[in-house]
Design a protein around this motif. Structure first.
Motif, PDB file in Angstrom:
ATOM      1  N   TYR A 131      67.638  46.139  18.155  1.00 36.46           N
ATOM      2  CA  TYR A 131      67.400  44.612  17.663  1.00 36.46           C
ATOM      3  C   TYR A 131      68.076  43.571  18.682  1.00 36.46           C
ATOM      4  CZ  TYR A 131      66.528  40.356  15.254  1.00 36.46           C
ATOM      5  OH  TYR A 131      66.215  38.923  15.139  1.00 36.46           O
ATOM      6  N   ASP A 132      67.458  43.015  19.332  1.00 34.47           N
ATOM      7  CA  ASP A 132      67.839  41.841  20.217  1.00 34.47           C
ATOM      8  C   ASP A 132      67.800  40.307  19.489  1.00 34.47           C
ATOM      9  OD1 ASP A 132      68.421  39.863  22.211  1.00 34.47           O
ATOM     10  OD2 ASP A 132      66.942  40.726  23.640  1.00 34.47           O
ATOM     11  N   ASP A 133      68.768  39.944  18.715  1.00 31.81           N
ATOM     12  CA  ASP A 133      68.814  38.837  17.983  1.00 31.81           C
ATOM     13  C   ASP A 133      68.379  37.627  18.585  1.00 31.81           C
ATOM     14  OD1 ASP A 133      69.003  37.516  15.277  1.00 31.81           O
ATOM     15  OD2 ASP A 133      70.902  36.563  16.151  1.00 31.81           O
ATOM     16  N   PRO A 134      69.069  37.194  19.948  1.00 27.63           N
ATOM     17  CA  PRO A 134      68.759  36.150  20.364  1.00 27.63           C
ATOM     18  C   PRO A 134      67.497  35.913  20.871  1.00 27.63           C
ATOM     19  CG  PRO A 134      70.748  37.013  21.264  1.00 27.63           C
ATOM     20  CD  PRO A 134      70.082  38.030  20.286  1.00 27.63           C
ATOM     21  N   ARG A 135      66.649  37.002  21.214  1.00 31.63           N
ATOM     22  CA  ARG A 135      65.299  36.970  21.647  1.00 31.63           C
ATOM     23  C   ARG A 135      64.369  37.224  20.426  1.00 31.63           C
ATOM     24  NH1 ARG A 135      67.961  39.403  25.948  1.00 31.63           N
ATOM     25  NH2 ARG A 135      67.809  38.111  27.846  1.00 31.63           N
ATOM     26  N   ARG A 136      64.949  37.587  19.318  1.00 30.29           N
ATOM     27  CA  ARG A 136      64.131  38.137  18.125  1.00 30.29           C
ATOM     28  C   ARG A 136      62.953  39.258  18.519  1.00 30.29           C
ATOM     29  NH1 ARG A 136      64.381  36.163  13.598  1.00 30.29           N
ATOM     30  NH2 ARG A 136      62.313  36.123  12.836  1.00 30.29           N
ATOM     31  N   ARG A 137      63.617  40.110  19.033  1.00 26.27           N
ATOM     32  CA  ARG A 137      62.815  41.281  19.782  1.00 26.27           C
ATOM     33  C   ARG A 137      63.390  42.636  19.147  1.00 26.27           C
ATOM     34  NH1 ARG A 137      63.043  40.846  25.952  1.00 26.27           N
ATOM     35  NH2 ARG A 137      61.802  39.165  25.487  1.00 26.27           N
ATOM     36  N   ILE A 138      62.462  43.462  18.871  1.00 27.72           N
ATOM     37  CA  ILE A 138      62.858  44.861  18.443  1.00 27.72           C
ATOM     38  C   ILE A 138      62.264  45.697  19.586  1.00 27.72           C
ATOM     39  CG2 ILE A 138      62.313  46.971  16.986  1.00 27.72           C
ATOM     40  CD1 ILE A 138      61.875  44.792  14.678  1.00 27.72           C
ATOM     41  N   LEU A 139      63.264  46.415  20.020  1.00 23.83           N
ATOM     42  CA  LEU A 139      62.630  47.574  21.360  1.00 23.83           C
ATOM     43  C   LEU A 139      62.658  48.697  20.512  1.00 23.83           C
ATOM     44  CD1 LEU A 139      65.164  46.085  23.811  1.00 23.83           C
ATOM     45  CD2 LEU A 139      62.750  45.441  23.494  1.00 23.83           C
ATOM     46  N   LEU A 140      61.663  49.519  21.031  1.00 26.93           N
ATOM     47  CA  LEU A 140      61.616  50.913  20.518  1.00 26.93           C
ATOM     48  C   LEU A 140      61.449  51.982  21.722  1.00 26.93           C
ATOM     49  CD1 LEU A 140      58.663  50.563  17.723  1.00 26.93           C
ATOM     50  CD2 LEU A 140      61.058  50.765  17.400  1.00 26.93           C
ATOM     51  N   ALA A 141      62.104  52.822  21.662  1.00 23.47           N
ATOM     52  CA  ALA A 141      62.210  53.908  22.635  1.00 23.47           C
ATOM     53  C   ALA A 141      60.743  54.507  23.002  1.00 23.47           C
ATOM     54  CB  ALA A 141      63.066  55.090  22.725  1.00 23.47           C
ATOM     55  N   PRO A 142      60.558  54.789  24.169  1.00 21.04           N
ATOM     56  CA  PRO A 142      59.154  55.369  24.320  1.00 21.04           C
ATOM     57  C   PRO A 142      59.000  56.871  23.973  1.00 21.04           C
ATOM     58  CG  PRO A 142      60.261  55.164  26.407  1.00 21.04           C
ATOM     59  CD  PRO A 142      60.963  54.375  25.641  1.00 21.04           C
ATOM     60  N   GLY A 143      57.906  57.387  23.710  1.00 19.12           N
ATOM     61  CA  GLY A 143      57.859  58.784  23.172  1.00 19.12           C
ATOM     62  C   GLY A 143      58.227  59.200  21.521  1.00 19.12           C
ATOM     63  N   VAL A 157      58.824  38.120  15.183  1.00 17.77           N
ATOM     64  CA  VAL A 157      59.773  39.157  15.682  1.00 17.77           C
ATOM     65  C   VAL A 157      59.014  39.889  16.622  1.00 17.77           C
ATOM     66  CG1 VAL A 157      61.360  41.160  15.331  1.00 17.77           C
ATOM     67  CG2 VAL A 157      61.361  39.197  13.707  1.00 17.77           C
ATOM     68  N   GLU A 158      59.054  39.910  17.870  1.00 20.77           N
ATOM     69  CA  GLU A 158      58.441  40.636  18.889  1.00 20.77           C
ATOM     70  C   GLU A 158      58.420  41.985  18.989  1.00 20.77           C
ATOM     71  OE1 GLU A 158      57.542  40.701  23.719  1.00 20.77           O
ATOM     72  OE2 GLU A 158      59.149  39.494  22.804  1.00 20.77           O
ATOM     73  N   VAL A 159      57.811  43.042  19.018  1.00 24.15           N
ATOM     74  CA  VAL A 159      58.012  44.476  19.000  1.00 24.15           C
ATOM     75  C   VAL A 159      57.520  44.901  20.502  1.00 24.15           C
ATOM     76  CG1 VAL A 159      57.718  46.783  17.991  1.00 24.15           C
ATOM     77  CG2 VAL A 159      57.818  44.716  16.584  1.00 24.15           C
ATOM     78  N   SER A 196      51.150  49.815  10.694  1.00 18.93           N
ATOM     79  CA  SER A 196      50.514  48.331  10.885  1.00 18.93           C
ATOM     80  C   SER A 196      51.136  47.284  10.020  1.00 18.93           C
ATOM     81  CB  SER A 196      49.119  48.529  10.764  1.00 18.93           C
ATOM     82  OG  SER A 196      48.526  49.584  11.632  1.00 18.93           O
ATOM     83  N   ASP A 197      51.330  47.704   8.993  1.00 19.13           N
ATOM     84  CA  ASP A 197      51.997  46.899   8.010  1.00 19.13           C
ATOM     85  C   ASP A 197      53.031  46.226   8.435  1.00 19.13           C
ATOM     86  OD1 ASP A 197      50.151  47.300   6.067  1.00 19.13           O
ATOM     87  OD2 ASP A 197      51.148  48.798   4.916  1.00 19.13           O
ATOM     88  N   LEU A 198      54.233  47.102   9.189  1.00 21.63           N
ATOM     89  CA  LEU A 198      55.403  46.748   9.355  1.00 21.63           C
ATOM     90  C   LEU A 198      55.340  45.804  10.774  1.00 21.63           C
ATOM     91  CD1 LEU A 198      57.301  50.124   9.215  1.00 21.63           C
ATOM     92  CD2 LEU A 198      57.600  48.077   7.734  1.00 21.63           C
ATOM     93  N   LEU A 199      54.194  46.149  11.534  1.00 17.36           N
ATOM     94  CA  LEU A 199      53.961  45.474  12.726  1.00 17.36           C
ATOM     95  C   LEU A 199      53.492  44.057  12.334  1.00 17.36           C
ATOM     96  CD1 LEU A 199      52.415  48.013  15.104  1.00 17.36           C
ATOM     97  CD2 LEU A 199      54.734  46.986  15.604  1.00 17.36           C
ATOM     98  N   GLY A 200      52.702  43.985  11.448  1.00 20.69           N
ATOM     99  CA  GLY A 200      52.111  42.710  11.011  1.00 20.69           C
ATOM    100  C   GLY A 200      53.362  41.955  10.500  1.00 20.69           C
ATOM    101  N   LEU A 201      54.243  42.449   9.516  1.00 19.92           N
ATOM    102  CA  LEU A 201      55.478  41.588   8.992  1.00 19.92           C
ATOM    103  C   LEU A 201      56.128  41.016  10.144  1.00 19.92           C
ATOM    104  CD1 LEU A 201      56.884  40.658   6.824  1.00 19.92           C
ATOM    105  CD2 LEU A 201      58.169  43.096   6.704  1.00 19.92           C
ATOM    106  N   CYS A 202      56.513  42.038  11.281  1.00 20.69           N
ATOM    107  CA  CYS A 202      57.042  41.624  12.464  1.00 20.69           C
ATOM    108  C   CYS A 202      56.156  40.144  13.099  1.00 20.69           C
ATOM    109  CB  CYS A 202      57.527  42.640  13.442  1.00 20.69           C
ATOM    110  SG  CYS A 202      58.573  43.839  12.865  1.00 20.69           S
ATOM    111  N   GLY A 203      55.235  40.421  13.168  1.00 21.11           N
ATOM    112  CA  GLY A 203      54.268  39.228  13.959  1.00 21.11           C
ATOM    113  C   GLY A 203      54.241  38.012  13.133  1.00 21.11           C
TER     114      GLY A 203
END
Length: 140
Positions: A44-56, A29-31, A18-25
């Motif tokens: 990490y997709d820099d142009p979109r400022r987006r972190i992608l996490l694999a499901p599972g 930076v979208e997660v 939750s701390d990390l997600l809050g920092l991103c928000g």
């Protein structure tokens, strides 16, 4: 929010997911969860400022991968290289491992798996921390 300052304030405190997600928000930076190439746990997709996490991912993996990808965002890595991966892994290790907790756990943990489990990190993050700090198996 200044991402660097926010991350530095969490350094070595073993922040929660939750701390990390809050920092991103706060840093804009979208997660998201997304299908990634085989063997990838995050990106990490820099142009979109987006972190992608694999499901599972397990909760520990999710926290560690998010911290790693946050390292890419903070360091403004574009593309991938061995040096960027090492840098992001070390960033995550510094962020996630509390040195006091590590010292205490080193007194009783029988192996790296048990030690990483106690610290709530992956063995890879533990190894990155040791490499960064020049620490052997017996701890700091």
């Amino acid at each position: 929010m200044d991402l660097r300052r926010g991350a530095a304030s969490l350094d070595g405190t073993s922040p929660t997911l939750s701390d990390l997600l809050g920092l991103c928000g706060e840093a804009g930076v979208e997660v998201r969860t997304a299908r990634l190439p085989s063997g990838w746990l995050g990106a990490y997709d820099d142009p979109r400022r987006r972190i992608l996490l694999a499901p599972g991912l397990t909760p520990v993996e999710e926290r560690c991968v998010l911290a790693h990808e946050l390292g890419h965002a903070l360091r403004m890595h574009v593309g991938t290289s061995a040096a960027a991966e090492r840098d992001a892994e070390r960033f995550a290790a510094r962020l996630l491992i509390d040195p006091v907790a590590l010292r205490a756990a080193c007194t009783w943990a029988r192996d790296d798996v048990e030690l990483a489990e106690e610290l709530g990190v992956t063995v890879d993050i533990l190894h990155a921390y040791r490499a960064l700090r020049g620490i052997g198996r017996d701890g700091p």
